[in-house]
Write an enzyme that holds these catalytic residues in place. Structure first.
Site, PDB file in Angstrom:
ATOM      1  N   HIS A 124     -75.095 -81.872  40.007  1.00  0.00           N
ATOM      2  CA  HIS A 124     -75.364 -82.060  38.579  1.00  0.00           C
ATOM      3  C   HIS A 124     -76.104 -80.877  37.948  1.00  0.00           C
ATOM      4  CE1 HIS A 124     -78.865 -84.760  40.193  1.00  0.00           C
ATOM      5  NE2 HIS A 124     -79.372 -83.557  39.966  1.00  0.00           N
TER       6      HIS A 124
ATOM      7  N   PHE B 274     -85.459 -87.293  46.169  1.00  0.00           N
ATOM      8  CA  PHE B 274     -85.834 -88.481  46.937  1.00  0.00           C
ATOM      9  C   PHE B 274     -84.793 -88.790  47.991  1.00  0.00           C
ATOM     10  CE2 PHE B 274     -83.423 -90.158  43.232  1.00  0.00           C
ATOM     11  CZ  PHE B 274     -82.406 -90.819  43.893  1.00  0.00           C
TER      12      PHE B 274
ATOM     13  N   LYS C 127     -90.332 -89.576  49.120  1.00  0.00           N
ATOM     14  CA  LYS C 127     -90.410 -88.426  48.238  1.00  0.00           C
ATOM     15  C   LYS C 127     -91.366 -87.397  48.813  1.00  0.00           C
ATOM     16  CE  LYS C 127     -90.508 -89.072  43.755  1.00  0.00           C
ATOM     17  NZ  LYS C 127     -89.148 -88.710  43.335  1.00  0.00           N
TER      18      LYS C 127
ATOM     19  N   HIS D 298     -76.814 -87.419  34.370  1.00  0.00           N
ATOM     20  CA  HIS D 298     -77.163 -87.268  35.784  1.00  0.00           C
ATOM     21  C   HIS D 298     -78.354 -88.129  36.185  1.00  0.00           C
ATOM     22  CE1 HIS D 298     -80.612 -84.966  34.507  1.00  0.00           C
ATOM     23  NE2 HIS D 298     -80.852 -84.435  35.675  1.00  0.00           N
TER      24      HIS D 298
END
Length: 398
Positions: A270, A163, A396, A326
């Site tokens: 991450h 996003f 998104k 994360h």
């Protein structure tokens, strides 16, 4: 430095000597999967399960996996270098309230290619400079071999839970926030080396509890090739986020008719592997859905669509291998979420936020994830929350 900070965690459950868990919400299948990973002979000293742990491919998403002289490519995952970037600006909520944030949503959606397989048609000047850096790095030949159009992928978002957001913090300051990784080129590099690891493990006659726990060993050319590809893709991912952030800042500057000033910048992977020292030994540390949280290190933990995200500072917890969650971690698969949640409810949960307003995002419904407040409570021994962010714009890819 790794290894500094508290040595005990109040929120930690010791499942075994080789598996420590910080997740108060942990499905039995996820626990079993993590136990399989922890049983691998080269784990040293233990696998750490983060508060957002959930079932993954081979290895659990939300796990920290230290390995001695070996790496499990599927434990890193196919989105090598996936992570977050955030910028605190000089703007406040007063600068955005009362404006048509749908217009900003449209601007950002035009400036950044969204969704899987959508890339740039040509290189912008800033992207060209970053591509030039990547062309000078070891691993570029591998990238060319799996995705010759990788330069056009730089500065694109992808789909799923990736996003781009504009947020307000607890002091009403505007933050720019985004989440993405190494895109198609990283996926293809990862998939290639996962297959190589599976073939190598099978050829050696090694019996692994899951084919996606197949591994590569130091001293072999296949291992060196994977590490080279890994480091290249991780750098691509970081530069991809930088390029998108430049484009986001440009659009916010246009929308507010004032150039964005970057008062603070935080960036973190991450999904990645690095060489680190833990418990006195140098290991390959794979964080599959986890961030580094050394003492004093800034990090980012996003919530789900429509909920809070967090800017944090690590506490250097030794037992967690100086790591933290994360994100919120999925509670329902994408298929299950589409069956369970309605568009009307998603509209209600996203009220007050400029977003894509599409059924394509049903699988990203906030309740498809663990409650982020529970995840953050579980992580109290791992990080300190410095800022809480709530989005006013959410972009998104479908």
């Amino acid at each position: 430095m790794p290894g500094t900070g508290p040595t005990r965690s109040e929120n930690m459950e010791k499942i075994s000597d080789r598996l420590l868990n910080w997740a108060s919400i942990l499905e039995p299948t996820t626990r079993v999967q993590a136990e399989r990973t922890a049983s691998m002979p080269f784990i040293h000293p233990h696998v750490a399960l983060m508060p957002d742990a959930h079932l993954g491919l081979g290895a659990t998403v939300g796990s920290v996996i230290p390995t001695d002289r070996a790496i499990i490519p599927a434990a890193v995952g196919v989105d090598i270098g996936c992570g977050m970037m955030a910028v605190r600006t000089q703007f406040t909520g007063d600068d955005v309230r009362g404006r048509d944030l749908g217009t900003l949503h449209e601007q950002v959606s035009r400036a950044v290619p969204l969704s899987a397989g959508r890339y740039n048609k040509e290189l912008r000047e800033t992207a060209a400079a970053r591509v030039a850096e990547l062309r000078d790095l070891p691993g570029v030949a591998q990238a060319d071999g799996v995705a010759h159009n990788w330069p056009l992928q730089l500065g694109s978002l992808g789909s799923g839970n990736h996003f781009i957001e504009v947020c307000l913090d607890e002091d009403d300051r505007v933050w720019l926030f985004l989440h993405s990784g190494s895109r198609g080129v990283g996926n293809r590099l990862a998939s290639k080396h996962i297959r190589i690891a599976q073939d190598r493990t099978k050829a050696k006659g090694v019996d692994v509890p899951d084919r996606d726990l197949a591994y590569l060993e130091e001293g072999e050319p296949e291992f060196d090739a994977y590490v080279e590809a890994l480091h290249w893709a991780q750098r691509f991912a970081a530069l991809n986020r930088e390029e998108m952030m430049d484009r986001l800042a440009e659009q916010v500057s246009r929308f507010l008719t004032d150039e964005v000033q970057r008062a603070q910048v935080v960036q973190c992977h991450h999904n990645y592997t690095e060489r680190e020292t833990h418990y006195g030994s140098e290991v390959w540390l794979s964080r599959k859905g986890a961030i580094s949280a050394r003492a004093g290190q800034w990090g980012l933990i996003p919530g789900s669509m429509g909920t809070a995200s967090y800017v944090v500072v690590g506490k250097g917890n030794v037992e967690s291998l100086t790591s933290a969650p994360h994100g919120a971690g999925r509670a329902f698969s994408r298929t299950a979420a589409r069956k369970r949640f309605s568009r009307a409810d998603l509209d209600r949960r996203m009220r007050g936020i400029a977003w894509g307003r599409s059924n394509a995002f049903l699988d990203e419904h906030p309740d498809a994830y663990k409650p982020v407040d529970v995840v953050m409570a579980d992580a109290a021994d791992l990080v300190e929350v410095r800022h809480t962010l709530r989005q006013v714009v959410n972009v998104k890819g479908d």
